[in-house]
Design a protein around this motif. Structure first.
Motif, PDB file in Angstrom:
ATOM      1  N   TYR A 157       0.573  -1.020  -0.623  1.00 17.68           N
ATOM      2  CA  TYR A 157       0.305  -0.054   0.193  1.00 17.68           C
ATOM      3  C   TYR A 157       0.993   1.399  -0.265  1.00 17.68           C
ATOM      4  CZ  TYR A 157      -2.761   3.666   1.164  1.00 17.68           C
ATOM      5  OH  TYR A 157      -4.186   4.864   1.846  1.00 17.68           O
ATOM      6  N   MET A 158       0.358   1.899  -0.722  1.00 16.16           N
ATOM      7  CA  MET A 158       1.056   3.685  -0.938  1.00 16.16           C
ATOM      8  C   MET A 158       0.248   4.650  -0.807  1.00 16.16           C
ATOM      9  SD  MET A 158       3.355   3.238  -4.693  1.00 16.16           S
ATOM     10  CE  MET A 158       3.042   2.427  -6.227  1.00 16.16           C
ATOM     11  N   LYS A 159       0.239   5.673  -1.070  1.00 14.02           N
ATOM     12  CA  LYS A 159      -0.619   6.748  -0.655  1.00 14.02           C
ATOM     13  C   LYS A 159      -0.912   7.548  -1.945  1.00 14.02           C
ATOM     14  CE  LYS A 159      -0.199   8.914   3.570  1.00 14.02           C
ATOM     15  NZ  LYS A 159       0.113   9.954   5.122  1.00 14.02           N
ATOM     16  N   GLU A 160       0.371   7.693  -2.754  1.00 15.47           N
ATOM     17  CA  GLU A 160       0.594   7.708  -4.526  1.00 15.47           C
ATOM     18  C   GLU A 160      -0.508   7.176  -5.240  1.00 15.47           C
ATOM     19  OE1 GLU A 160       4.458   8.252  -3.007  1.00 15.47           O
ATOM     20  OE2 GLU A 160       3.341   6.615  -2.825  1.00 15.47           O
ATOM     21  N   LEU A 161      -1.550   5.170  -4.910  1.00 13.56           N
ATOM     22  CA  LEU A 161      -2.508   4.837  -5.596  1.00 13.56           C
ATOM     23  C   LEU A 161      -2.990   5.287  -5.354  1.00 13.56           C
ATOM     24  CD1 LEU A 161      -1.258   1.464  -4.272  1.00 13.56           C
ATOM     25  CD2 LEU A 161      -1.686   2.248  -6.851  1.00 13.56           C
ATOM     26  N   GLY A 195      -9.036  -2.753   0.710  1.00 15.22           N
ATOM     27  CA  GLY A 195     -10.379  -1.620   0.742  1.00 15.22           C
ATOM     28  C   GLY A 195     -10.380  -0.106   1.340  1.00 15.22           C
ATOM     29  N   LEU A 196      -8.910  -0.349   1.900  1.00 19.49           N
ATOM     30  CA  LEU A 196      -9.455   1.048   2.060  1.00 19.49           C
ATOM     31  C   LEU A 196      -8.720   1.767   0.552  1.00 19.49           C
ATOM     32  CD1 LEU A 196      -8.457   3.147   4.381  1.00 19.49           C
ATOM     33  CD2 LEU A 196      -6.073   2.951   4.177  1.00 19.49           C
ATOM     34  N   LEU A 197      -7.292   1.593  -0.239  1.00 20.17           N
ATOM     35  CA  LEU A 197      -7.691   2.420  -1.710  1.00 20.17           C
ATOM     36  C   LEU A 197      -8.619   2.648  -1.895  1.00 20.17           C
ATOM     37  CD1 LEU A 197      -5.856   3.462  -3.796  1.00 20.17           C
ATOM     38  CD2 LEU A 197      -5.534   1.270  -4.444  1.00 20.17           C
ATOM     39  N   ALA A 198      -9.747   0.824  -2.140  1.00 22.95           N
ATOM     40  CA  ALA A 198     -11.078   1.435  -2.913  1.00 22.95           C
ATOM     41  C   ALA A 198     -12.098   2.454  -2.207  1.00 22.95           C
ATOM     42  CB  ALA A 198     -12.157   0.043  -3.006  1.00 22.95           C
ATOM     43  N   SER A 199     -12.035   2.607  -1.209  1.00 18.88           N
ATOM     44  CA  SER A 199     -12.906   3.708  -0.486  1.00 18.88           C
ATOM     45  C   SER A 199     -12.110   5.528  -0.592  1.00 18.88           C
ATOM     46  CB  SER A 199     -13.114   4.148   0.408  1.00 18.88           C
ATOM     47  OG  SER A 199     -13.307   4.561   1.468  1.00 18.88           O
ATOM     48  N   GLN A 200     -10.499   4.834  -0.766  1.00 18.15           N
ATOM     49  CA  GLN A 200     -10.453   6.386   0.036  1.00 18.15           C
ATOM     50  C   GLN A 200      -9.977   7.525  -1.968  1.00 18.15           C
ATOM     51  OE1 GLN A 200      -6.354   6.475   1.429  1.00 18.15           O
ATOM     52  NE2 GLN A 200      -7.543   7.245   3.265  1.00 18.15           N
ATOM     53  N   SER A 201      -9.878   6.461  -3.051  1.00 17.25           N
ATOM     54  CA  SER A 201     -10.237   6.469  -4.496  1.00 17.25           C
ATOM     55  C   SER A 201     -10.963   6.643  -5.093  1.00 17.25           C
ATOM     56  CB  SER A 201      -9.063   5.825  -5.268  1.00 17.25           C
ATOM     57  OG  SER A 201     -10.059   4.834  -5.340  1.00 17.25           O
TER      58      SER A 201
END
Length: 243
Positions: A157-161, A195-201
């Protein structure tokens, strides 16, 4: 634009279940993204191999690229017998050994990409984000007209994603591990991070891929949805997503 999941298992294939491979199509134009173990056989359920002239590889781990060698010889044979009339174009991270192996087989060519690349193939535009993984690996964004697909491939996981996948019509996100497992050292995400990436993006539709061979996969799905984006499903071989 539509995406057909050819395979989605991490590491090695299951019976009738290949590793990573995704057929991206618009109209009569097709690109294969990743070509892992079992993909070449499975993809022929949906399209003739001679109708795919472009293959995009996120990296060269076997579960993402091992079937590419067989694809090269498929194009060689089919060109010689008159069933194919275009070279097979392979794209991937810069690697002189891979380039040599591709181009020593007639009727195949290799082109490299990096994080600054923008590649136009038919109706599609491809851009890239360098991942956190033991080998050079990229997330891939595919855009056409008003549709956008983002495929994370393998990465911690990385914030750039988040920005890279912002409001994707389809986010194909790896979920190699269960919520209580740490993938930071192996270059993978767990279900909570997916799931976090799915939500934040704010991705509009999400499928979890690169799935583990153990445990209850429904727990991956439950964990990912708990992060706030409920439009998440498990990838399955043959799944078709139309955008």
């Amino acid at each position: 634009m539509r995406c057909r999941v050819i395979g989605m298992w991490g590491g090695y294939p299951k019976e009738n279940g290949p590793c990573s491979g995704y057929l991206i199509e618009q109209g009569n134009f097709s690109v294969l993204v990743d070509c892992g173990s079992g993909v070449l056989m499975e993809v022929q359920k949906y399209i003739d191999l001679n109708d795919i002239n472009h293959v995009m590889l996120s990296h060269y781990h076997y579960d993402h690229s091992s079937d590419i060698g067989a694809y090269l010889f498929s194009r060689l044979v089919n060109t010689k017998i008159g069933r194919a009339n275009e070279h097979l174009q392979i794209y991937g991270p810069n690697d002189e050994d891979i380039k040599r192996k591709v181009e020593e087989v007639e009727y195949s060519k290799f082109s490299s990409f990096n994080e600054k690349s923008e590649i136009h193939i038919g109706p599609f535009t491809f851009t890239f984000l360098r991942n956190i993984h033991p080998v050079e690996t990229y997330s891939i964004k595919i855009e056409s007209e008003n549709s956008k697909i983002v495929y994370t491939s393998d990465t911690s996981y990385m914030k750039e994603l988040i920005d890279f996948a912002e409001e994707a019509d389809l986010l194909i996100v790896e979920s190699s591990l269960y919520e209580d497992m740490d993938g930071s050292s192996s270059g993978h995400m767990n279900s909570k991070e997916a799931g976090l990436l799915a939500s934040q993006s704010k991705a509009k539709k999400v499928i979890l891929t690169h799935l583990p061979h153990y445990g209850d996969l429904e727990n991956l799905l439950k964990s990912a949805r708990n992060e706030g984006n409920e439009n998440i499903d498990l990838a399955t071989p043959g799944m078709l997503i139309e955008l």
